[in-house]
Scaffold this motif. Structure first.
Motif, PDB file in Angstrom:
ATOM      1  N   ASP A 182       0.865  -1.186   0.000  1.00 37.96           N
ATOM      2  CA  ASP A 182       0.000   0.000   0.000  1.00 37.96           C
ATOM      3  C   ASP A 182       0.896   1.228   0.000  1.00 37.96           C
ATOM      4  O   ASP A 182       1.971   1.225   0.576  1.00 37.96           O
ATOM      5  N   GLY A 183       0.417   2.267  -0.677  1.00 33.82           N
ATOM      6  CA  GLY A 183       1.222   3.491  -0.772  1.00 33.82           C
ATOM      7  C   GLY A 183       2.273   3.404  -1.870  1.00 33.82           C
ATOM      8  O   GLY A 183       3.204   4.203  -1.904  1.00 33.82           O
ATOM      9  N   SER A 185       1.808   3.934  -5.092  1.00 32.64           N
ATOM     10  CA  SER A 185       1.651   5.036  -6.019  1.00 32.64           C
ATOM     11  C   SER A 185       1.144   6.240  -5.239  1.00 32.64           C
ATOM     12  O   SER A 185      -0.029   6.373  -4.992  1.00 32.64           O
ATOM     13  N   ARG A 237      -3.151  -4.619  -9.077  1.00 32.25           N
ATOM     14  CA  ARG A 237      -1.704  -4.854  -8.997  1.00 32.25           C
ATOM     15  C   ARG A 237      -1.431  -6.331  -8.774  1.00 32.25           C
ATOM     16  O   ARG A 237      -2.293  -7.064  -8.282  1.00 32.25           O
ATOM     17  N   ARG A 296      -6.165  14.237  -7.226  1.00 36.81           N
ATOM     18  CA  ARG A 296      -5.064  13.518  -6.578  1.00 36.81           C
ATOM     19  C   ARG A 296      -5.050  13.817  -5.075  1.00 36.81           C
ATOM     20  O   ARG A 296      -5.289  14.947  -4.648  1.00 36.81           O
ATOM     21  N   PHE A 319      -7.649   5.135   7.219  1.00 39.22           N
ATOM     22  CA  PHE A 319      -7.349   5.820   5.967  1.00 39.22           C
ATOM     23  C   PHE A 319      -7.130   7.292   6.309  1.00 39.22           C
ATOM     24  O   PHE A 319      -8.020   7.951   6.855  1.00 39.22           O
ATOM     25  N   LEU A 329     -11.663  14.854  -2.231  1.00 40.58           N
ATOM     26  CA  LEU A 329     -11.952  13.552  -1.625  1.00 40.58           C
ATOM     27  C   LEU A 329     -13.434  13.195  -1.773  1.00 40.58           C
ATOM     28  O   LEU A 329     -13.788  12.049  -2.070  1.00 40.58           O
ATOM     29  N   LEU A 333     -14.948   9.836  -3.760  1.00 34.36           N
ATOM     30  CA  LEU A 333     -15.770   8.818  -3.107  1.00 34.36           C
ATOM     31  C   LEU A 333     -17.253   8.890  -3.497  1.00 34.36           C
ATOM     32  O   LEU A 333     -18.044   8.073  -3.037  1.00 34.36           O
ATOM     33  N   PHE A 344     -14.743  -1.096  -3.162  1.00 38.69           N
ATOM     34  CA  PHE A 344     -13.276  -1.077  -3.230  1.00 38.69           C
ATOM     35  C   PHE A 344     -12.811  -1.107  -4.681  1.00 38.69           C
ATOM     36  O   PHE A 344     -12.097  -0.230  -5.153  1.00 38.69           O
TER      37      PHE A 344
HETATM   38  C1  HEM Z   1      -9.714  -0.366   3.676  1.00 33.19           C
HETATM   39  C2  HEM Z   1      -9.733   0.396   2.606  1.00 33.19           C
HETATM   40  C3  HEM Z   1      -8.642   0.479   1.588  1.00 33.19           C
HETATM   41  C4  HEM Z   1      -7.621  -0.376   1.319  1.00 33.19           C
HETATM   42  C5  HEM Z   1      -7.293  -1.686   2.013  1.00 33.19           C
HETATM   43  C6  HEM Z   1      -6.863   0.195   0.222  1.00 33.19           C
HETATM   44  C7  HEM Z   1      -5.769  -0.393  -0.365  1.00 33.19           C
HETATM   45  C8  HEM Z   1      -5.087   0.093  -1.454  1.00 33.19           C
HETATM   46  C9  HEM Z   1      -4.062  -0.610  -2.167  1.00 33.19           C
HETATM   47  C10 HEM Z   1      -3.555  -1.998  -1.826  1.00 33.19           C
HETATM   48  C11 HEM Z   1      -3.635   0.194  -3.163  1.00 33.19           C
HETATM   49  C12 HEM Z   1      -2.578  -0.177  -4.219  1.00 33.19           C
HETATM   50  C13 HEM Z   1      -1.214   0.220  -3.836  1.00 33.19           C
HETATM   51  C14 HEM Z   1      -0.905   1.657  -4.113  1.00 33.19           C
HETATM   52  O1  HEM Z   1      -1.009   2.084  -5.275  1.00 33.19           O
HETATM   53  O2  HEM Z   1      -0.588   2.350  -3.173  1.00 33.19           O
HETATM   54  C15 HEM Z   1      -4.380   1.429  -3.076  1.00 33.19           C
HETATM   55  C16 HEM Z   1      -4.230   2.516  -3.910  1.00 33.19           C
HETATM   56  C17 HEM Z   1      -4.955   3.663  -3.793  1.00 33.19           C
HETATM   57  N1  HEM Z   1      -6.036   3.876  -2.978  1.00 33.19           N
HETATM   58 FE1  HEM Z   1      -6.778   2.617  -1.619  1.00 33.19          FE
HETATM   59  N2  HEM Z   1      -7.433   1.379  -0.134  1.00 33.19           N
HETATM   60  C18 HEM Z   1      -8.526   1.582   0.664  1.00 33.19           C
HETATM   61  C19 HEM Z   1      -9.392   2.654   0.633  1.00 33.19           C
HETATM   62  C20 HEM Z   1      -9.225   3.745  -0.162  1.00 33.19           C
HETATM   63  C21 HEM Z   1     -10.084   4.894  -0.154  1.00 33.19           C
HETATM   64  C22 HEM Z   1     -11.313   5.061   0.741  1.00 33.19           C
HETATM   65  C23 HEM Z   1      -9.556   5.763  -1.067  1.00 33.19           C
HETATM   66  C24 HEM Z   1     -10.021   7.122  -1.473  1.00 33.19           C
HETATM   67  C25 HEM Z   1     -10.685   7.918  -0.745  1.00 33.19           C
HETATM   68  C26 HEM Z   1      -8.383   5.151  -1.650  1.00 33.19           C
HETATM   69  C27 HEM Z   1      -7.567   5.739  -2.570  1.00 33.19           C
HETATM   70  C28 HEM Z   1      -6.481   5.142  -3.178  1.00 33.19           C
HETATM   71  C29 HEM Z   1      -5.625   5.810  -4.146  1.00 33.19           C
HETATM   72  C30 HEM Z   1      -5.738   7.259  -4.629  1.00 33.19           C
HETATM   73  C31 HEM Z   1      -4.679   4.870  -4.543  1.00 33.19           C
HETATM   74  C32 HEM Z   1      -3.542   5.082  -5.560  1.00 33.19           C
HETATM   75  C33 HEM Z   1      -4.012   4.890  -6.944  1.00 33.19           C
HETATM   76  C34 HEM Z   1      -2.885   5.188  -7.907  1.00 33.19           C
HETATM   77  O3  HEM Z   1      -2.514   6.355  -8.011  1.00 33.19           O
HETATM   78  O4  HEM Z   1      -2.387   4.257  -8.527  1.00 33.19           O
HETATM   79  N3  HEM Z   1      -8.214   3.920  -1.090  1.00 33.19           N
HETATM   80  N4  HEM Z   1      -5.284   1.328  -2.030  1.00 33.19           N
END
Ligand code: HEM
Length: 379
Positions: A182-183, A185, A237, A296, A319, A329, A333, A344
Motif C-alpha cells: 500500500d502506498g 503510487s 496490482r 489527486r 485511511f 476527496l 468517493l 473497493f
Molecule cells: C480499507 C480500505 C482500503 C484499502 C485496504 C486500500 C488499499 C489500497 C491498495 C492496496 C492500493 C494499491 C497500492 C498503491 O497504489 O498504493 C491502493 C491505492 C490507492 N487507494 Fe486505496 N485502499 C482503501 C481505501 C481507499 C479509499 C477510501 C480511497 C479514497 C478515498 C483510496 C484511494 C487510493 C488511491 C488514490 C490509490 C492510488 C491509486 C494510484 O494512483 O495508482 N483507497 N489502495
C-alpha cells in the motif's frame, strides 16, 4: 521544509517516510469557553508534546544526561499535526464559535459515502473541534503522548477533553491487511505539494492542507476467501511485486491478470476489468495534480487491530489522506466510475469495507506559536 507551509506530520517531502506509529487524539472544548481559552489550552498541550522528544517529561522535571537521552530515543520523531474540525466553526456547538474566521466550503460533518456503508452510523466518534495526529518511531511514544495530553488537561483544569482516540501502525514491508503493497503510487515528491497545498480560500488556509480520516473495517475473512487472481484484479496490482496490471488474459475461461513488468503507475488500459480495479477507480487520469479534475490525494494510512473475538480478528485501515481541497476527496468517493459505485474495486465488486468513524479537518499553515493559533485568539 522551506518553500511550503504544510505542517510537519504530513510526511511528503523528498526523502521523508512516515514513521510507523500513529495515534489520532480528538479533543472537544467544554461548553461556554471561548476560542482564546481553547487556544491557550492547546498551546500548553503542544508545548508539552514538543518537550517529549527533547527528553522533557511532565512528570520528570529536571531530567538530564543519559536519562534524558533515553527519553529522547523513546519519543524519537514524535510529531504533532493539528487540525480543526467543522465543529469548531459551528455556532450551534459553541456560541460564539471557537473559530470566528470563515469556514472552508467542504469542511462539513462527514455524512458517509454511497459505496462505503457505515457499520453503525449513530456512533461516529471521529468528529471533534480539534484533531491531533501523533506520529512517531515507536508505538509507545504516541500512546504515552496521548495519555499525557489527557493527563495535562485534567491536572491543569484546561477546558478541553479527549473525546476519542484511534491508533494504528505501518509495516516495514509496506503491505496492508489485503496482503498487497500500500502506498506504492503516492505521486512523485515534486508533484505532492500541488496536491496538498490549499488555496487562499478562505485566506487563512493559504498554503495549509486538509486531512480526511476514515476508520475503515476490513472483513479479512471475506477478502481471504477470494482467489489470488481475483484479488489482483480488484486491486489492479500483482500481489507479490506490487507491479501494475496491464491486461487480462481470458484464454483459459477464468480471467487472469497480466502484470506489466515494474510499472508503479498503472498504464492506461482498455480492459474493463483493469479499469474497474481499485487503483484505476481511485486515480482515473494519472494526470499531474495540477490538472483540473485530477483528484489527486496524498495517502498516509495506518493499519489497526482492534481485538480478536470469537469471529476472528477485528481490524482495518485508518485511511488518512491530505489534499488541497476536501471537495477532491468527496468527488473521489461519490463519483460513479471512481469510488462512488464500488466498495473497493470491481464493477461493482464485493463489499468488504465498512466505515466505523470519520472526520474532516482543516490543517492550517505552519505559524507561531502554533498553526491556527491566531484563529483561536491565542496570544
Ligand atoms: C480499507 C480500505 C482500503 C484499502 C485496504 C486500500 C488499499 C489500497 C491498495 C492496496 C492500493 C494499491 C497500492 C498503491 O497504489 O498504493 C491502493 C491505492 C490507492 N487507494 Fe486505496 N485502499 C482503501 C481505501 C481507499 C479509499 C477510501 C480511497 C479514497 C478515498 C483510496 C484511494 C487510493 C488511491 C488514490 C490509490 C492510488 C491509486 C494510484 O494512483 O495508482 N483507497 N489502495
Amino acid at each position: 521544509m522551506r518553500g511550503d507551509l504544510i505542517q510537519r506530520g504530513v510526511w511528503f517531502r523528498s526523502g521523508e517516510q512516515a514513521p510507523p506509529a500513529f495515534r489520532l487524539v480528538l479533543l472537544n472544548a467544554q461548553a461556554g469557553v471561548d476560542g482564546r481559552e481553547v487556544g491557550d489550552a492547546l498551546g500548553a498541550v503542544l508545548d508539552m508534546l514538543a518537550g517529549l522528544p527533547e527528553g522533557v517529561l511532565p512528570d520528570l522535571p529536571g531530567m538530564r544526561g543519559r536519562e534524558a537521552q533515553r527519553s529522547r530515543r523513546q519519543f524519537a520523531k514524535l510529531t504533532t499535526l493539528l487540525g480543526l474540525g467543522a465543529r469548531a466553526f459551528d455556532a450551534s456547538a459553541h456560541y460564539p464559535p471557537l473559530v470566528a474566521a470563515e469556514r472552508p466550503d467542504h469542511l462539513v460533518p462527514l455524512r458517509g459515502f454511497p459505496a462505503l456503508p457505515w457499520e453503525a452510523m449513530t456512533s461516529n466518534l471521529a468528529e471533534a473541534d480539534v484533531a491531533l495526529q501523533l506520529t512517531a518511531e515507536r508505538a509507545a511514544a504516541v500512546d504515552i503522548a496521548a495519555a499525557e495530553v489527557a493527563q495535562l488537561l485534567a491536572e491543569r483544569g484546561l477546558p478541553l477533553r479527549v473525546v476519542a482516540t484511534f491508533g494504528g501502525f505501518g509495516r516495514v514491508d509496506r503491505r496492508g491487511w489485503l496482503g498487497f503493497h500500500d502506498g506504492v503510487s503516492n505521486m512523485q515528491a515534486a508533484d505532492r505539494l500541488a496536491a496538498l497545498a490549499a488555496p487562499a480560500d478562505p485566506p487563512w488556509m493559504a498554503g495549509g492542507t486538509y486531512m480526511a480520516f476514515l476508520r475503515l473495517r476490513v472483513d479479512l475473512a471475506a477478502w481471504r476467501s477470494l482467489p489470488r487472481g481475483e484479488q489482483e484484479l480488484l486491486v489492479g496490482r500483482e500481489k507479490l511485486s506490487g507491479s501494475a496490471l496491464t491486461a487480462v488474459d481470458r484464454s483459459g475461461g477464468v480471467p487472469r491478470p497480466v502484470a506489466g513488468g515494474d510499472f508503479v503507475d498503472p498504464p492506461q488500459s482498455t480492459d474493463p476489468l483493469v479499469e474497474a480495479s481499485h487503483v484505476h477507480r481511485a486515480n482515473q487520469s494519472r494526470a499531474s495534480p495540477h490538472a483540473p479534475g485530477a483528484l489527486r490525494i496524498f495517502r498516509q494510512g495506518y493499519e489497526f487491530l482492534e481485538d480478536i473475538g470469537p469471529n476472528g480478528p477485528r481490524l482495518g485501515l485508518n485511511f488518512v489522506s491530505f489534499q488541497r481541497d476536501l471537495g477532491t476527496l468527496q468527488h473521489l468517493l461519490h463519483l460513479p466510475g471512481w469510488l462512488g459505485d464500488a466498495n473497493f474495486g470491481g464493477d461493482p465488486g464485493p463489499s468488504f469495507i465498512t466505515l466505523l468513524a470519520g472526520g474532516l479537518y482543516a490543517v492550517p499553515p505552519r505559524a507561531e506559536p502554533f498553526a491556527g493559533a491566531s484563529l483561536l485568539g491565542s496570544p
